[in-house]
Design a protein around this motif. Structure first.
Motif, PDB file in Angstrom:
ATOM      1  N   LEU A  65      20.807   6.456  95.458  1.00  9.06           N
ATOM      2  CA  LEU A  65      22.172   6.282  94.977  1.00  9.06           C
ATOM      3  C   LEU A  65      22.520   4.834  94.635  1.00  9.06           C
ATOM      4  N   ASN A  66      21.589   3.909  94.791  1.00 10.52           N
ATOM      5  CA  ASN A  66      21.842   2.534  94.364  1.00 10.52           C
ATOM      6  C   ASN A  66      22.009   2.445  92.850  1.00 10.52           C
ATOM      7  N   CYS A  67      21.238   3.256  92.134  1.00  9.12           N
ATOM      8  CA  CYS A  67      21.267   3.188  90.674  1.00  9.12           C
ATOM      9  C   CYS A  67      21.584   4.523  90.016  1.00  9.12           C
ATOM     10  N   HIS A  68      21.350   5.624  90.707  1.00  4.49           N
ATOM     11  CA  HIS A  68      21.477   6.935  90.089  1.00  4.49           C
ATOM     12  C   HIS A  68      22.670   7.695  90.631  1.00  4.49           C
ATOM     13  N   ALA A  69      23.549   8.083  89.756  1.00  2.00           N
ATOM     14  CA  ALA A  69      24.731   8.833  90.166  1.00  2.00           C
ATOM     15  C   ALA A  69      24.397  10.299  90.398  1.00  2.00           C
ATOM     16  N   ALA A  70      25.293  10.968  91.113  1.00  2.00           N
ATOM     17  CA  ALA A  70      25.296  12.423  91.224  1.00  2.00           C
ATOM     18  C   ALA A  70      26.717  12.831  90.860  1.00  2.00           C
ATOM     19  N   ALA A  71      27.013  12.743  89.578  1.00  2.00           N
ATOM     20  CA  ALA A  71      28.389  12.802  89.088  1.00  2.00           C
ATOM     21  C   ALA A  71      29.066  14.149  89.292  1.00  2.00           C
ATOM     22  N   TYR A  72      28.280  15.190  89.623  1.00  2.00           N
ATOM     23  CA  TYR A  72      28.871  16.514  89.810  1.00  2.00           C
ATOM     24  C   TYR A  72      28.931  16.907  91.290  1.00  2.00           C
ATOM     25  N   MET A  73      28.751  15.936  92.155  1.00  2.00           N
ATOM     26  CA  MET A  73      28.775  16.182  93.598  1.00  2.00           C
ATOM     27  C   MET A  73      29.757  15.231  94.263  1.00  2.00           C
ATOM     28  N   ARG A  74      30.653  15.790  95.071  1.00  2.00           N
ATOM     29  CA  ARG A  74      31.589  14.971  95.836  1.00  2.00           C
ATOM     30  C   ARG A  74      31.090  14.812  97.268  1.00  2.00           C
TER      31      ARG A  74
ATOM     32  N   PHE B 207      29.818   3.926 100.695  1.00  2.00           N
ATOM     33  CA  PHE B 207      29.864   2.487 100.488  1.00  2.00           C
ATOM     34  C   PHE B 207      31.303   2.013 100.697  1.00  2.00           C
ATOM     35  N   ALA B 208      31.495   0.732 100.774  1.00  2.00           N
ATOM     36  CA  ALA B 208      32.768   0.173 101.216  1.00  2.00           C
ATOM     37  C   ALA B 208      33.968   0.638 100.404  1.00  2.00           C
ATOM     38  N   SER B 209      33.827   0.760  99.087  1.00  2.00           N
ATOM     39  CA  SER B 209      34.981   1.039  98.226  1.00  2.00           C
ATOM     40  C   SER B 209      35.196   2.519  97.934  1.00  2.00           C
ATOM     41  N   GLU B 210      34.361   3.392  98.486  1.00  2.00           N
ATOM     42  CA  GLU B 210      34.435   4.797  98.125  1.00  2.00           C
ATOM     43  C   GLU B 210      35.204   5.616  99.147  1.00  2.00           C
ATOM     44  N   LYS B 211      35.719   6.757  98.692  1.00  2.00           N
ATOM     45  CA  LYS B 211      36.474   7.664  99.538  1.00  2.00           C
ATOM     46  C   LYS B 211      35.734   8.995  99.641  1.00  2.00           C
TER      47      LYS B 211
ATOM     48  N   VAL C 119      27.594   5.783  90.906  1.00  2.00           N
ATOM     49  CA  VAL C 119      26.741   4.636  91.175  1.00  2.00           C
ATOM     50  C   VAL C 119      27.532   3.349  90.997  1.00  2.00           C
ATOM     51  N   SER C 120      27.208   2.350  91.800  1.00  2.00           N
ATOM     52  CA  SER C 120      27.921   1.081  91.707  1.00  2.00           C
ATOM     53  C   SER C 120      27.413   0.220  90.554  1.00  2.00           C
TER      54      SER C 120
ATOM     55  N   PRO D 135      20.288   4.544  83.983  1.00  2.00           N
ATOM     56  CA  PRO D 135      19.685   5.433  84.985  1.00  2.00           C
ATOM     57  C   PRO D 135      20.268   6.841  84.894  1.00  2.00           C
ATOM     58  N   PRO D 136      19.436   7.861  84.866  1.00  2.00           N
ATOM     59  CA  PRO D 136      19.927   9.242  84.703  1.00  2.00           C
ATOM     60  C   PRO D 136      20.611   9.779  85.948  1.00  2.00           C
ATOM     61  N   ASP D 137      21.466  10.741  85.748  1.00  2.00           N
ATOM     62  CA  ASP D 137      22.133  11.427  86.846  1.00  2.00           C
ATOM     63  C   ASP D 137      21.147  12.396  87.505  1.00  2.00           C
ATOM     64  N   LEU D 138      21.193  12.478  88.837  1.00  2.00           N
ATOM     65  CA  LEU D 138      20.225  13.302  89.568  1.00  2.00           C
ATOM     66  C   LEU D 138      20.832  14.570  90.169  1.00  2.00           C
ATOM     67  N   THR D 139      22.043  14.931  89.778  1.00  2.00           N
ATOM     68  CA  THR D 139      22.704  16.070  90.413  1.00  2.00           C
ATOM     69  C   THR D 139      21.868  17.344  90.314  1.00  2.00           C
TER      70      THR D 139
END
Length: 260
Positions: free
Chosen positions: A57-66, A86-90, A97-98, A112-116
């Motif tokens: 998750l440093n570089c790859h988002a999982a944009a369809y997962m909360r 991470f510090a700024s997330e809820k 990804v940051s 970087p591609p999404d891994l969801t």
């Protein structure tokens, strides 16, 4: 800063390797069977989530997962906040990804591609499921100084990415032997004979295989979190339809019994 850059580079390479792996996997070894029982093991899924957050998750988002969906695998809101955010997330945020996409493209030449749904998209009918591919891929890295990254992979020969989990597995080399081609004795083939451990990792081979199984289980679960619920609902619907069919059949027979 150098360590952060190295982490970003290896994480990016992991995702690029996963995304392009299916195209090259036909040239690799047969896929090992992913241990499906881990899908029903909450501890495995929770450990897989931890590995995903720390290594992917440093570089790859999982944009369809909360993050709050992780409650479905037995994590409390406090556990999610204390260990996976991470510090700024809820808790209600998606796993974004940051790393700024524009910066990533400038630095690496690609976003970087999404891994969801990575585990759902890598299936090969002739070799196995996407989970089988990922399980094999992440366990068959070996040191190869002829490659630019210093690493190669048996499931994805000439892979462009380094081994992001090498600290856990350690450094291995692959042993090959030249054997005569059974179809053409005049030719020889390069036959894989196994791996040789050069330096140990922080995990034993059995522990590493189990950890990879946990990570792949999480990736598979993340691709369809409602899968178990959907299967249970499907069974209930089929049982209802079967029972309804019996009632309809007997009702029909009763209705028409006096009709001549």
């Amino acid at each position: 800063m150098k360590k952060l850059f190295a982490t970003l580079l290896t994480a990016l390479s992991l995702g690029m390797g996963l995304v392009s792996g299916a195209a090259a996997s036909s040239d690799g070894i047969a896929w090992d069977k992913f241990p499906e029982q881990k899908m029903n093991d909450m501890a495995s899924l929770q450990n897989g989530a931890k590995l995903f957050v720390n290594y992917c998750l440093n570089c790859h988002a999982a944009a369809y997962m909360r993050y709050n969906r992780l409650k479905d695998i037995g994590l409390s809101e406090d556990q999610i906040k204390g260990n996976l955010l991470f510090a700024s997330e809820k808790v209600g945020d998606v796993m974004k990804v940051s790393l700024d996409p524009k910066q990533a493209k400038d630095w690496f030449g690609a976003t970087p591609p999404d891994l969801t749904v990575i585990a759902r998209s890598r299936a090969d009918g002739s070799k196995g499921s996407g989970a089988d591919y990922l399980y094999t891929y992440l366990r068959t890295y070996y040191r190869d100084e002829s490659k630019a990254t210093g690493w190669n992979n048996m499931a994805f020969p000439s892979v462009a990415m380094p081994h992001v989990l090498w600290e856990l597995q350690g450094v291995r080399t692959a042993k090959f032997a030249e054997e005569k081609d059974p179809h053409d004795p005049a030719k020889t083939t390069h036959v894989f004979k196994g791996f040789e451990q050069v330096t140990p990792g922080t995990l034993t081979p059995a522990q590493y295989d189990s950890a990879v199984g946990d990570l792949v289980a999480y990736l598979k679960w993340m691709g369809e979190p409602a899968q178990d619920q959907r299967v249970r609902l499907g069974v209930i619907v089929l049982l209802f339809l079967a029972m309804f069919t019996v009632f309809a059949w007997r009702l029909n027979a009763s209705y028409w019994k006096d009709v001549r």
